[in-house]
Scaffold this motif. Structure first.
Motif, short mmCIF file in Angstrom:
data_model
loop_
_atom_site.label_atom_id
_atom_site.label_comp_id
_atom_site.label_asym_id
_atom_site.label_seq_id
_atom_site.Cartn_x
_atom_site.Cartn_y
_atom_site.Cartn_z
N VAL A 20 0.84 -1.20 0.00
CA VAL A 20 0.00 0.00 0.00
C VAL A 20 0.88 1.26 0.00
N ALA A 21 1.96 1.23 0.76
CA ALA A 21 2.87 2.37 0.79
C ALA A 21 3.45 2.66 -0.59
N MET A 22 3.72 1.61 -1.36
CA MET A 22 4.21 1.81 -2.72
C MET A 22 3.20 2.59 -3.56
N VAL A 23 1.93 2.27 -3.42
CA VAL A 23 0.89 2.96 -4.17
C VAL A 23 0.80 4.42 -3.72
N LEU A 24 0.85 4.66 -2.42
CA LEU A 24 0.84 6.03 -1.91
C LEU A 24 2.01 6.83 -2.46
N GLU A 25 3.18 6.22 -2.49
CA GLU A 25 4.36 6.91 -3.04
C GLU A 25 4.18 7.22 -4.51
N GLU A 26 3.70 6.26 -5.27
CA GLU A 26 3.52 6.49 -6.71
C GLU A 26 2.50 7.58 -6.97
N LEU A 27 1.52 7.72 -6.10
CA LEU A 27 0.48 8.73 -6.26
C LEU A 27 0.87 10.08 -5.64
N SER A 28 2.02 10.12 -4.96
CA SER A 28 2.48 11.33 -4.26
C SER A 28 1.45 11.83 -3.25
N VAL A 29 0.80 10.89 -2.59
CA VAL A 29 -0.16 11.22 -1.52
C VAL A 29 0.59 11.17 -0.19
N PRO A 30 0.53 12.21 0.62
CA PRO A 30 1.25 12.19 1.90
C PRO A 30 0.67 11.14 2.85
N TYR A 31 1.53 10.52 3.61
CA TYR A 31 1.08 9.47 4.53
C TYR A 31 2.08 9.31 5.67
N THR A 32 1.61 8.71 6.73
CA THR A 32 2.44 8.37 7.88
C THR A 32 2.26 6.90 8.17
N VAL A 33 3.36 6.17 8.30
CA VAL A 33 3.29 4.75 8.64
C VAL A 33 3.35 4.59 10.14
N LYS A 34 2.40 3.84 10.69
CA LYS A 34 2.42 3.48 12.10
C LYS A 34 2.67 1.98 12.19
N ILE A 35 3.82 1.62 12.73
CA ILE A 35 4.19 0.21 12.89
C ILE A 35 3.51 -0.34 14.15
N ILE A 36 2.85 -1.47 13.99
CA ILE A 36 2.15 -2.09 15.12
C ILE A 36 2.62 -3.54 15.25
N ASP A 37 2.92 -3.95 16.46
CA ASP A 37 3.37 -5.32 16.71
C ASP A 37 2.18 -6.28 16.69
N PHE A 38 2.46 -7.55 16.42
CA PHE A 38 1.39 -8.54 16.29
C PHE A 38 0.46 -8.60 17.50
N PRO A 39 0.96 -8.63 18.75
CA PRO A 39 0.02 -8.71 19.89
C PRO A 39 -0.94 -7.52 19.95
N ASP A 40 -0.45 -6.33 19.57
CA ASP A 40 -1.28 -5.14 19.64
C ASP A 40 -2.37 -5.11 18.57
N MET A 41 -2.20 -5.91 17.52
CA MET A 41 -3.23 -5.96 16.48
C MET A 41 -4.53 -6.58 17.00
N LYS A 42 -4.43 -7.35 18.08
CA LYS A 42 -5.61 -8.04 18.62
C LYS A 42 -6.18 -7.31 19.83
N LYS A 43 -5.72 -6.09 20.08
CA LYS A 43 -6.24 -5.31 21.20
C LYS A 43 -7.32 -4.35 20.71
N GLU A 44 -8.16 -3.94 21.64
CA GLU A 44 -9.35 -3.16 21.29
C GLU A 44 -9.00 -1.88 20.53
#
Length: 219
Positions: A20-44
């Motif tokens: 998805v980041a590649m598509v954002l870059e190709e479109l020159s759309v500003p974005y911020t990546v937030k890295i999330i660890d696997f355990p936190d993906m299952k939190k509310e």
């Protein structure tokens, strides 16, 4: 009017968020990546964004839209932010639907099989050679489909680089893991040449380096 940055949720070593980041870059759309660890993906907190508890997800403050599932996100991005069809095709055209066809093949036919090959090779607690064989053979099958279609073609659709091409690149980052069984350059030369063309693009090269940096930072 200037755009506010889109928030992209991802994992350092995963492929789908960086796709998805590649598509954002190709479109020159500003974005911020937030890295999330696997355990936190299952939190509310994160499941309120993505009830499936996986990445990627995006939050777009420009439209108020929150989305998950990489294929849906890519379709949304190109249709919202590529009105000139530089990275897409005219709505309703033959090429428009062919590009969707390849995106769906990527999300259903490449990502799951490549991902399972990695899981059963690196992470599954039991060693199951027959299962690894199955998924490595699927990598070969998918690569064979692409290699065959790319004979005499520069890109997948309409002789033009598009999101359909970019969507496949990041999952091939796993290729070195199976170097003793798959040699892209010799086994799938048309596919390999296509991948090298795409990876040479500044936007794609940047995201490959960003992923490598995120993985190094997490160690």
């Amino acid at each position: 009017m200037s755009l506010k940055p889109i928030t992209l949720w991802g994992h350092d070593s995963g492929s789908n968020a960086w796709k998805v980041a590649m598509v954002l870059e190709e479109l020159s759309v500003p974005y911020t990546v937030k890295i999330i660890d696997f355990p936190d993906m299952k939190k509310e907190a994160y499941e309120s964004i993505n009830p499936n508890g996986r990445v990627p997800s995006i939050e777009d403050p420009n439209t108020g839209i929150t989305l998950w599932e990489s294929g849906a996100i890519i379709e949304y991005l190109v249709e919202t932010y590529d009105k000139q069809n530089n990275f897409n095709f005219a709505s309703g055209s033959k090429e428009y639907y062919e590009a969707k066809q390849w995106l769906y093949y990527q999300v259903s036919g490449q990502g799951p099989y490549f991902g399972q090959a990695v899981w059963f090779t690196l992470y599954h607690p039991e060693k199951l050679p027959s299962v690894v064989d199955r998924y490595v053979n699927e990598i070969r099958r998918v690569s064979g489909v692409l290699n065959g279609v790319l004979q005499g073609r520069e890109f997948l659709v309409g002789g033009k680089y598009s999101y359909a091409d970019a969507s496949f690149v990041m999952w091939y980052a796993i290729a070195p893991l199976f170097a003793d069984r798959i040699n892209l350059a010799t086994d799938f030369p048309a596919l390999n040449a296509w991948l090298e063309r795409i990876k040479a693009r500044p936007a794609i090269s940047k995201i490959i380096k960003d992923r490598e940096a995120a993985m190094a930072a997490s160690k």
